[in-house]
Design a protein around this motif. Structure first.
Motif, PDB file in Angstrom:
ATOM      1  N   GLY A 204       0.839  -1.187   0.000  1.00  0.00           N
ATOM      2  CA  GLY A 204       0.000   0.000   0.000  1.00  0.00           C
ATOM      3  C   GLY A 204       0.874   1.238   0.000  1.00  0.00           C
ATOM      4  N   ASN A 205       0.668   2.123   0.978  1.00  0.00           N
ATOM      5  CA  ASN A 205       1.515   3.317   1.085  1.00  0.00           C
ATOM      6  C   ASN A 205       2.502   3.216   2.239  1.00  0.00           C
ATOM      7  N   LEU A 206       2.766   1.978   2.668  1.00  0.00           N
ATOM      8  CA  LEU A 206       3.671   1.750   3.799  1.00  0.00           C
ATOM      9  C   LEU A 206       4.899   0.966   3.348  1.00  0.00           C
ATOM     10  N   TYR A 207       6.069   1.446   3.779  1.00  0.00           N
ATOM     11  CA  TYR A 207       7.306   0.703   3.577  1.00  0.00           C
ATOM     12  C   TYR A 207       7.550  -0.159   4.820  1.00  0.00           C
ATOM     13  N   LEU A 208       7.788  -1.442   4.595  1.00  0.00           N
ATOM     14  CA  LEU A 208       8.109  -2.366   5.675  1.00  0.00           C
ATOM     15  C   LEU A 208       9.545  -2.832   5.522  1.00  0.00           C
ATOM     16  N   GLY A 209      10.258  -2.929   6.630  1.00  0.00           N
ATOM     17  CA  GLY A 209      11.611  -3.444   6.620  1.00  0.00           C
ATOM     18  C   GLY A 209      11.738  -4.589   7.614  1.00  0.00           C
ATOM     19  N   PHE A 210      12.360  -5.658   7.187  1.00  0.00           N
ATOM     20  CA  PHE A 210      12.556  -6.826   8.046  1.00  0.00           C
ATOM     21  C   PHE A 210      14.019  -6.830   8.489  1.00  0.00           C
ATOM     22  N   LEU A 211      14.209  -6.486   9.748  1.00  0.00           N
ATOM     23  CA  LEU A 211      15.527  -6.200  10.309  1.00  0.00           C
ATOM     24  C   LEU A 211      16.084  -7.444  10.987  1.00  0.00           C
ATOM     25  N   ARG A 212      17.257  -7.887  10.538  1.00  0.00           N
ATOM     26  CA  ARG A 212      17.910  -9.059  11.129  1.00  0.00           C
ATOM     27  C   ARG A 212      18.823  -8.595  12.268  1.00  0.00           C
ATOM     28  N   VAL A 213      18.447  -8.936  13.480  1.00  0.00           N
ATOM     29  CA  VAL A 213      19.204  -8.538  14.665  1.00  0.00           C
ATOM     30  C   VAL A 213      20.245  -9.607  14.968  1.00  0.00           C
ATOM     31  N   LEU A 214      21.459  -9.186  15.280  1.00  0.00           N
ATOM     32  CA  LEU A 214      22.562 -10.096  15.594  1.00  0.00           C
ATOM     33  C   LEU A 214      23.124  -9.780  16.975  1.00  0.00           C
ATOM     34  N   ARG A 215      23.203 -10.810  17.795  1.00  0.00           N
ATOM     35  CA  ARG A 215      23.894 -10.708  19.087  1.00  0.00           C
ATOM     36  C   ARG A 215      24.983 -11.776  19.134  1.00  0.00           C
ATOM     37  N   ASP A 216      26.151 -11.418  18.629  1.00  0.00           N
ATOM     38  CA  ASP A 216      27.270 -12.354  18.575  1.00  0.00           C
ATOM     39  C   ASP A 216      27.883 -12.627  19.942  1.00  0.00           C
ATOM     40  N   ASP A 217      27.453 -11.868  20.949  1.00  0.00           N
ATOM     41  CA  ASP A 217      28.022 -12.032  22.287  1.00  0.00           C
ATOM     42  C   ASP A 217      27.207 -12.983  23.150  1.00  0.00           C
ATOM     43  N   LEU A 218      26.181 -13.624  22.579  1.00  0.00           N
ATOM     44  CA  LEU A 218      25.311 -14.501  23.351  1.00  0.00           C
ATOM     45  C   LEU A 218      25.356 -15.932  22.821  1.00  0.00           C
ATOM     46  N   SER A 219      24.973 -16.861  23.684  1.00  0.00           N
ATOM     47  CA  SER A 219      24.948 -18.275  23.339  1.00  0.00           C
ATOM     48  C   SER A 219      23.527 -18.717  23.048  1.00  0.00           C
ATOM     49  N   ALA A 220      23.365 -19.593  22.058  1.00  0.00           N
ATOM     50  CA  ALA A 220      22.037 -20.117  21.732  1.00  0.00           C
ATOM     51  C   ALA A 220      21.494 -20.992  22.851  1.00  0.00           C
ATOM     52  N   THR A 221      22.397 -21.708  23.528  1.00  0.00           N
ATOM     53  CA  THR A 221      22.011 -22.594  24.624  1.00  0.00           C
ATOM     54  C   THR A 221      22.667 -22.100  25.911  1.00  0.00           C
ATOM     55  N   PRO A 222      21.913 -21.886  26.987  1.00  0.00           N
ATOM     56  CA  PRO A 222      22.519 -21.418  28.240  1.00  0.00           C
ATOM     57  C   PRO A 222      23.689 -22.298  28.668  1.00  0.00           C
ATOM     58  N   GLY A 223      24.839 -21.669  28.934  1.00  0.00           N
ATOM     59  CA  GLY A 223      26.034 -22.401  29.314  1.00  0.00           C
ATOM     60  C   GLY A 223      26.805 -22.972  28.158  1.00  0.00           C
ATOM     61  N   GLY A 224      26.293 -22.838  26.937  1.00  0.00           N
ATOM     62  CA  GLY A 224      26.970 -23.372  25.763  1.00  0.00           C
ATOM     63  C   GLY A 224      27.970 -22.402  25.184  1.00  0.00           C
ATOM     64  N   PRO A 225      28.596 -22.756  24.074  1.00  0.00           N
ATOM     65  CA  PRO A 225      29.593 -21.879  23.458  1.00  0.00           C
ATOM     66  C   PRO A 225      28.949 -20.593  22.949  1.00  0.00           C
ATOM     67  N   VAL A 226      29.697 -19.504  23.044  1.00  0.00           N
ATOM     68  CA  VAL A 226      29.199 -18.202  22.592  1.00  0.00           C
ATOM     69  C   VAL A 226      29.461 -18.088  21.093  1.00  0.00           C
ATOM     70  N   GLU A 227      28.437 -18.411  20.293  1.00  0.00           N
ATOM     71  CA  GLU A 227      28.554 -18.358  18.840  1.00  0.00           C
ATOM     72  C   GLU A 227      27.516 -17.434  18.207  1.00  0.00           C
ATOM     73  N   GLY A 228      26.731 -16.764  19.046  1.00  0.00           N
ATOM     74  CA  GLY A 228      25.801 -15.775  18.527  1.00  0.00           C
ATOM     75  C   GLY A 228      24.384 -16.278  18.324  1.00  0.00           C
ATOM     76  N   ILE A 229      23.427 -15.366  18.463  1.00  0.00           N
ATOM     77  CA  ILE A 229      22.024 -15.642  18.174  1.00  0.00           C
ATOM     78  C   ILE A 229      21.469 -14.487  17.338  1.00  0.00           C
ATOM     79  N   GLY A 230      20.307 -14.710  16.707  1.00  0.00           N
ATOM     80  CA  GLY A 230      19.692 -13.667  15.904  1.00  0.00           C
ATOM     81  C   GLY A 230      18.211 -13.895  15.711  1.00  0.00           C
ATOM     82  N   TRP A 231      17.488 -12.805  15.486  1.00  0.00           N
ATOM     83  CA  TRP A 231      16.053 -12.883  15.239  1.00  0.00           C
ATOM     84  C   TRP A 231      15.686 -11.736  14.304  1.00  0.00           C
ATOM     85  N   THR A 232      14.409 -11.650  13.950  1.00  0.00           N
ATOM     86  CA  THR A 232      13.939 -10.635  13.018  1.00  0.00           C
ATOM     87  C   THR A 232      12.955  -9.695  13.697  1.00  0.00           C
TER      88      THR A 232
END
Length: 410
Positions: A204-232
């Motif tokens: 329509g008259n709206l621009y939408l942006g899908f933003l990929r957030v990156l947190r490379d300082d966090l672990s996907a699994t608590p206590g696991g290796p710090v390899e990063g997580i991300g969401w939109t």
């Protein structure tokens, strides 16, 4: 989908092989079960029995657009933009290529069309790009990764003080691109936050942006290796240049260990199919630079990206005054209570025949509820008017103005 099929072009890695980065093609009849056709175009590791397209190889990023069979220059019907590193003569930057069939591409002789020419690599386009055609302004838009320095701390996979941010660039001819404008930077309250690009679309008259957030300082699994997580997350704009970030999660990763999208859930693209949006996203199993990467599908109601919601306390929403196009109104709404609409003149008064009391209440869930008034369903077009909605226990996703009604027989 102009061919009657779902078609996808995408960037793939070929670890240990040559070329190491390729562009591939897939197709589907329903958008769910996909085929990888044997194209026989590119030789990789001694065989051409694969689904790779004949395009510049060894590069990151891909924005593909099909301008349709009506394009005057058929040789440029299909356009692709990509990021090239290590050009011997002209340096790094955004490059483009063209094709008549979407399978065999020729790189533009004047590449890069947008050089990465800052000496320190800051505030210039980088290797993650996503784009769309902007029918409002008649231009192509690209959301891109932008590198910036001057931040505290060091991300897990970056240099001290640097962050991956987001920029936007535009072009009317796919060759001359604006200098990227930085549109999204890290929130200081969110730790070592970065972004892996933004995919723009126009609805329509709206621009939408899908933003990929990156947190490379966090672990996907608590206590696991710090390899990063991300969401939109979502971002919105009214002009395609100035954007507002909405920090609610739009597509989230699966927090269950062992799931295919345990670490990242990053938006790729979407297609409207009937009353639904088919949303394709990339899932990373273990982290940013490790584990498997696969593509998944999520669904959403048509144009259900954002909504204005009212609870049991009735609320109202009024549009700015304008000469409204079309003569019939439909609303995309989930009305657990009811919704009414009226026309309001320049003095803020309801238009006779199209006021609250004249409106047939809208109830239920539909992406295209017809709105009817005692004055008829076709309202005047020769006056400056506003639309006003009154609703309770209702989520309003949008409205549409058209010459014909979805339930008309003519």
């Amino acid at each position: 989908m102009g061919s009657g099929q779902f078609r996808a072009w995408y960037n793939v890695k070929n670890p240990g092989g040559e070329p190491s980065l390729c562009y591939a093609y897939a197709e589907s009849d329903d958008g769910i079960v996909w085929r990888l056709p044997d194209l026989g175009l590119v030789d990789v590791d001694g065989t051409s029995a694969n689904n790779l397209i004949d395009a510049p190889q060894g590069h990151f990023g891909l924005f593909m657009v099909d301008d349709g069979p009506e394009l005057s220059d058929a040789s440029r019907r299909y356009k692709m933009a990509y990021f090239e590193q290590g050009l011997a003569d002209n340096g790094n930057g955004l490059c483009v290529a063209f094709s008549a069939d979407g399978m065999r591409f020729s790189a533009f002789d004047g590449n890069p069309v947008l050089p990465q020419n800052a000496e320190d690599g800051s505030n210039v386009i980088s290797d993650i790009i996503d784009g769309c055609w902007d029918p409002i302004a008649g231009r192509y838009l690209i959301g891109c990764k932008i590198e910036q320095s001057g931040y505290p701390g060091r991300p897990h996979h970056h240099a001290q003080g640097w962050r991956r941010c987001v920029g936007i660039t535009a072009s009317r001819d796919f060759l001359s691109w604006d200098k990227p404008r930085v549109i999204v930077t890290p929130d200081p309250g969110n730790g070592v936050e970065e972004f892996y690009g933004l995919k723009p679309i126009v609805r329509g008259n709206l621009y939408l942006g899908f933003l990929r957030v990156l947190r490379d300082d966090l672990s996907a699994t608590p206590g696991g290796p710090v390899e990063g997580i991300g969401w939109t997350e979502l971002a919105t704009s009214r002009d395609g240049q100035h954007w507002t970030r909405h920090q609610e999660t739009f597509i989230d990763r699966d927090v269950r260990p062992g799931s295919w999208d345990h670490a990242m859930a990053w938006y790729a693209d979407c297609v409207t199919v009937g009353d639904q949006e088919y949303i394709y996203y990339g899932g990373y199993s273990a982290g940013h630079k490790v584990g498997d990467r696969e593509v998944g599908l999520a669904t959403l109601r048509r144009n259900g990206f954002v909504s204005r919601d009212a609870d049991a306390t009735r609320g109202t929403l009024r549009t700015p005054p304008a000469q409204l196009p079309g003569g019939r109104l439909t609303v995309n709404a989930m009305a657990r209570g009811e919704l009414r609409a009226r026309l309001v003149d320049a003095e803020g008064q309801g238009v006779p025949g199209f006021d609250w009391s004249d409106c047939v209440p809208v109830r239920g869930d539909s992406v295209s509820h017809p709105v009817e008034w005692r004055g008829g369903s076709r309202f005047p077009r020769d006056r400056i008017l506003s639309l006003e909605f009154s609703m309770d226990r209702t989520d309003l996703y949008g409205f549409d103005l058209a010459e014909t009604h979805p339930h008309d027989n003519n």
